[in-house]
Design a protein around this motif. Structure first.
Motif, PDB file in Angstrom:
ATOM      1  N   LEU A 114      -6.199  22.122  -3.941  1.00  0.00           N
ATOM      2  CA  LEU A 114      -7.415  22.798  -3.487  1.00  0.00           C
ATOM      3  C   LEU A 114      -8.070  23.506  -4.661  1.00  0.00           C
ATOM      4  CD1 LEU A 114      -9.406  24.149  -1.494  1.00  0.00           C
ATOM      5  CD2 LEU A 114      -7.606  25.822  -0.989  1.00  0.00           C
ATOM      6  N   GLN A 151     -15.070  25.682  -1.739  1.00  0.00           N
ATOM      7  CA  GLN A 151     -13.784  25.001  -1.873  1.00  0.00           C
ATOM      8  C   GLN A 151     -13.944  23.480  -1.876  1.00  0.00           C
ATOM      9  OE1 GLN A 151     -11.355  26.678   1.268  1.00  0.00           O
ATOM     10  NE2 GLN A 151     -10.629  28.319  -0.068  1.00  0.00           N
ATOM     11  N   THR A 199      -2.692  22.868   4.565  1.00  0.00           N
ATOM     12  CA  THR A 199      -2.789  24.140   3.849  1.00  0.00           C
ATOM     13  C   THR A 199      -1.546  24.967   4.163  1.00  0.00           C
ATOM     14  OG1 THR A 199      -4.032  25.189   5.659  1.00  0.00           O
ATOM     15  CG2 THR A 199      -5.311  24.142   3.906  1.00  0.00           C
ATOM     16  N   ARG A 240     -16.204  29.733   0.122  1.00  0.00           N
ATOM     17  CA  ARG A 240     -15.588  29.917  -1.196  1.00  0.00           C
ATOM     18  C   ARG A 240     -15.812  28.714  -2.117  1.00  0.00           C
ATOM     19  NH1 ARG A 240     -11.852  34.207  -1.379  1.00  0.00           N
ATOM     20  NH2 ARG A 240     -10.871  33.231  -3.200  1.00  0.00           N
ATOM     21  N   ASP A 252     -10.504  26.293  -5.576  1.00  0.00           N
ATOM     22  CA  ASP A 252     -11.097  27.484  -4.970  1.00  0.00           C
ATOM     23  C   ASP A 252     -12.109  28.059  -5.971  1.00  0.00           C
ATOM     24  OD1 ASP A 252     -10.844  29.457  -2.624  1.00  0.00           O
ATOM     25  OD2 ASP A 252     -10.711  30.771  -4.370  1.00  0.00           O
ATOM     26  N   ASP A 253     -13.380  27.810  -5.702  1.00  0.00           N
ATOM     27  CA  ASP A 253     -14.449  28.119  -6.654  1.00  0.00           C
ATOM     28  C   ASP A 253     -15.337  29.242  -6.128  1.00  0.00           C
ATOM     29  OD1 ASP A 253     -16.189  27.954  -8.811  1.00  0.00           O
ATOM     30  OD2 ASP A 253     -17.307  26.270  -7.965  1.00  0.00           O
ATOM     31  N   GLU A 254     -14.721  30.377  -5.809  1.00  0.00           N
ATOM     32  CA  GLU A 254     -15.475  31.490  -5.250  1.00  0.00           C
ATOM     33  C   GLU A 254     -16.590  31.952  -6.193  1.00  0.00           C
ATOM     34  OE1 GLU A 254     -14.534  35.694  -2.934  1.00  0.00           O
ATOM     35  OE2 GLU A 254     -13.190  35.021  -4.506  1.00  0.00           O
ATOM     36  N   VAL A 298      -3.602  26.866  -5.803  1.00  0.00           N
ATOM     37  CA  VAL A 298      -5.029  26.563  -5.904  1.00  0.00           C
ATOM     38  C   VAL A 298      -5.406  26.436  -7.378  1.00  0.00           C
ATOM     39  CG1 VAL A 298      -5.599  27.721  -3.737  1.00  0.00           C
ATOM     40  CG2 VAL A 298      -5.730  28.996  -5.885  1.00  0.00           C
TER      41      VAL A 298
END
Length: 257
Positions: free
Chosen positions: A25, A14, A154, A12, A27-29, A58
């Protein structure tokens, strides 16, 4: 301001970042961030929106921040107990000591991607989640001896977990009895505005510094107890250094809520 990359993975896209106040975090999907960063690079101008994924906060980026603004930074993991883990520590680099994997005996148990493992320690119980599928310990034996583990925090639902970044985050715990002549107690931790100190030896100075080593408070006092307030400090991590009449000193990490 600048934040430092503590970990990144292909899953993802991340990226975990933190500064002296907190961690989060990314989250760069969608693959918005295309700059090639290294661990411990500094980044500035990260822009996007906040979302919650199963109670984990996130950051969804909307543009690439561009080249790193610094390299070769250092991050000191926050030493903490398993029972002290709360949602405030999400995405933070931490370290726990004398941790046992409950089901790990010398019977071939290995780490599997996205599997969870019960932990126990003198400082409470917890969960290790193998949530980094490309980590170099996936497929390797689960340690059956007590460990010192550096990890990222997490959360999924009400479950707060820790995850090591790679094999170098595991260290065999060696129980070496130590005699603490100072008998220092610093409380509460985390603190709001007030810090109290109790010691078995006369203190001569107390210095409070941020995670960059900048002095934010200093108290010179002779005695075995001390108390001071810090109403103007921003939330985040700080290091307290206490010096004693014999010239020795101790350092501890504190968190301001």
């Amino acid at each position: 301001g600048e934040a430092v990359i503590s970990f990144q993975q292909e899953y993802r896209n991340q990226v975990f970042i933190q500064d002296e106040t907190a961690a989060i975090l990314i989250d760069d999907e969608a693959g918005i961030i295309i700059t090639d960063y290294g661990r411990y690079d500094g980044v500035t101008g990260v822009t996007g929106i906040l979302e919650e994924m199963d109670q984990m906060l996130v950051f969804i980026p909307e543009e690439d921040p561009g080249p790193p603004t610094s390299t070769g930074n250092e991050l000191t993991p926050l030493e903490i107990t398993l029972e002290s883990l709360i949602e405030d520590y999400q995405a933070m680099l931490i370290q726990v000591t004398e941790v046992h994997f409950d089901d790990a005996v010398d019977n071939g148990l290995v780490f599997e991607a996205f599997a969870s493992y019960d932990l126990s320690s003198p400082g409470g119980d917890g969960i290790f989640h193998a949530g980094f599928p490309q980590a170099d310990y996936i497929g390797e034996p689960v340690p059956h001896q007590p460990q010192v583990i550096t990890a990222l925090v997490t959360q999924a639902g009400d479950e707060i977990r820790i995850t090591a970044r790679d094999q170098d985050d595991f260290e065999l715990f060696v129980d070496v009895p130590q005699v603490d002549a100072h008998q220092v107690v610093i409380y509460p931790n985390p603190f709001d505005d007030r810090i109290r100190i109790r010691s078995g030896m006369n203190m001569t100075s107390v210095r409070l510094m941020d995670m960059h080593g900048r002095l934010v408070y200093e108290l010179r006092d002779e005695g075995r107890t001390s108390e001071f307030t810090t109403p103007d400090l921003l939330p985040g991590l700080y290091v307290i250094r206490i010096t004693f009449e014999d010239g020795s000193s101790v350092m501890e990490t504190l968190m301001k809520r």
